[in-house]
Motif scaffolding. Structure first.
Motif, PDB file in Angstrom:
ATOM      1  N   CYS A  87       0.644  -1.449   0.008  1.00  0.00           N
ATOM      2  CA  CYS A  87       0.105  -0.004  -0.166  1.00  0.00           C
ATOM      3  C   CYS A  87       0.880   1.114   0.012  1.00  0.00           C
ATOM      4  CB  CYS A  87      -1.161   0.041   1.027  1.00  0.00           C
ATOM      5  SG  CYS A  87      -2.234  -1.184   1.033  1.00  0.00           S
ATOM      6  N   THR A  88       2.026   1.182  -0.584  1.00  0.00           N
ATOM      7  CA  THR A  88       2.852   2.382  -0.920  1.00  0.00           C
ATOM      8  C   THR A  88       2.855   2.910  -2.376  1.00  0.00           C
ATOM      9  OG1 THR A  88       4.742   1.099  -1.170  1.00  0.00           O
ATOM     10  CG2 THR A  88       4.418   1.989   0.993  1.00  0.00           C
ATOM     11  N   GLY A  89       3.072   4.168  -2.833  1.00  0.00           N
ATOM     12  CA  GLY A  89       2.987   4.545  -4.088  1.00  0.00           C
ATOM     13  C   GLY A  89       1.467   5.040  -4.629  1.00  0.00           C
TER      14      GLY A  89
ATOM     15  N   CYS B 186      -6.666  -0.916  -1.671  1.00  0.00           N
ATOM     16  CA  CYS B 186      -5.417  -1.486  -1.394  1.00  0.00           C
ATOM     17  C   CYS B 186      -5.448  -2.371  -0.171  1.00  0.00           C
ATOM     18  CB  CYS B 186      -4.337  -0.355  -1.259  1.00  0.00           C
ATOM     19  SG  CYS B 186      -2.763  -1.111  -0.968  1.00  0.00           S
ATOM     20  N   GLU B 187      -6.114  -1.739   0.959  1.00  0.00           N
ATOM     21  CA  GLU B 187      -6.248  -2.527   2.153  1.00  0.00           C
ATOM     22  C   GLU B 187      -6.654  -3.944   1.928  1.00  0.00           C
ATOM     23  OE1 GLU B 187      -4.603  -1.416   4.972  1.00  0.00           O
ATOM     24  OE2 GLU B 187      -4.044   0.543   4.122  1.00  0.00           O
ATOM     25  N   ALA B 188      -7.847  -4.153   1.459  1.00  0.00           N
ATOM     26  CA  ALA B 188      -8.367  -5.353   1.283  1.00  0.00           C
ATOM     27  C   ALA B 188      -7.636  -6.563   0.529  1.00  0.00           C
ATOM     28  CB  ALA B 188      -9.903  -5.273   0.440  1.00  0.00           C
ATOM     29  N   LEU B 189      -7.076  -5.744  -0.747  1.00  0.00           N
ATOM     30  CA  LEU B 189      -6.398  -6.596  -1.793  1.00  0.00           C
ATOM     31  C   LEU B 189      -4.927  -7.210  -0.848  1.00  0.00           C
ATOM     32  CD1 LEU B 189      -7.167  -5.245  -5.022  1.00  0.00           C
ATOM     33  CD2 LEU B 189      -7.874  -7.188  -4.170  1.00  0.00           C
ATOM     34  N   SER B 190      -4.377  -5.992  -0.122  1.00  0.00           N
ATOM     35  CA  SER B 190      -3.158  -6.171   0.521  1.00  0.00           C
ATOM     36  C   SER B 190      -3.319  -7.342   1.569  1.00  0.00           C
ATOM     37  CB  SER B 190      -2.666  -5.030   1.314  1.00  0.00           C
ATOM     38  OG  SER B 190      -1.426  -5.559   2.036  1.00  0.00           O
TER      39      SER B 190
END
Length: 186
Positions: A74-76, A138-142
């Motif tokens: 979750c960076t970028g 991103c949080e869910a996919l991460s």
């Protein structure tokens, strides 16, 4: 080894030779399996030192590396924000163009619902783009990525494979010592 012990108990040398031969083949097979599993474990360990970087390197393109890094850590920047927004804007413009064309078409054919149906479809597509943005959070996919790569691949399968190697190694060493002691008994 049981064949060797049986031959030793009955004092039949041929059966003892067959038992030793089968035991040596078993030791060779076990040792070969230990070597192969250790090679796989080493490759696993190398991969798991930086799984995100290694997966990114397998893709080859910088865009893919950035996408993998984004969803893993979750960076970028989100690689889908701009394309989804552009598609959503395009569909909205198409719906607006249909709305502008509707009075012209309704004058020629007032009973035709084609324009109204097309406008409703474009409105539904725009709403679905919002759902797509939510699903690509991103949080869910991460969490899915971390669960699959970090936990599944780098923790549980590596640990299981290590246990297989440890058992094969212990069995191979035990068989070796049994064969060694059996050769002293002759």
């Amino acid at each position: 080894n049981l064949i060797f012990m049986f031959g030793s108990f009955l004092a039949i040398r041929f059966v003892m030779y067959v038992g030793v031969f089968i035991g040596e083949i078993a030791i060779l097979a076990g040792t070969t399996m230990c070597v192969v599993v250790m090679i796989v474990l080493t490759a696993y360990a190398d991969f798991c030192m930086d799984p995100t970087g290694n997966i990114g390197n397998m893709t080859g393109s910088q865009g893919s590396k950035d996408m993998i890094n984004y969803f893993a850590k979750c960076t970028g920047t989100d690689p889908f924000t701009d394309p989804i927004s552009q598609a959503q804007d395009g569909i909205t413009q198409y719906g607006d163009a249909l709305g502008n064309a509707k009075p012209l078409c309704d004058n020629n054919s007032p009973e035709s619902p084609v324009i109204s149906n097309a406008q409703a479809a474009t409105d539904a597509i725009v709403v679905n783009f919002t759902g797509i943005k939510t699903e690509l959070d991103c949080e869910a996919l991460s969490k899915i990525y971390q669960g699959f790569i970090q936990e599944g691949v780098c923790r549980y399968s590596f640990g299981g494979l290590f246990k297989v190697w440890a058992c094969a190694f212990a069995a191979s060493v035990a068989c070796f010592f049994v064969m060694w002691t059996a050769s002293i008994m002759w």
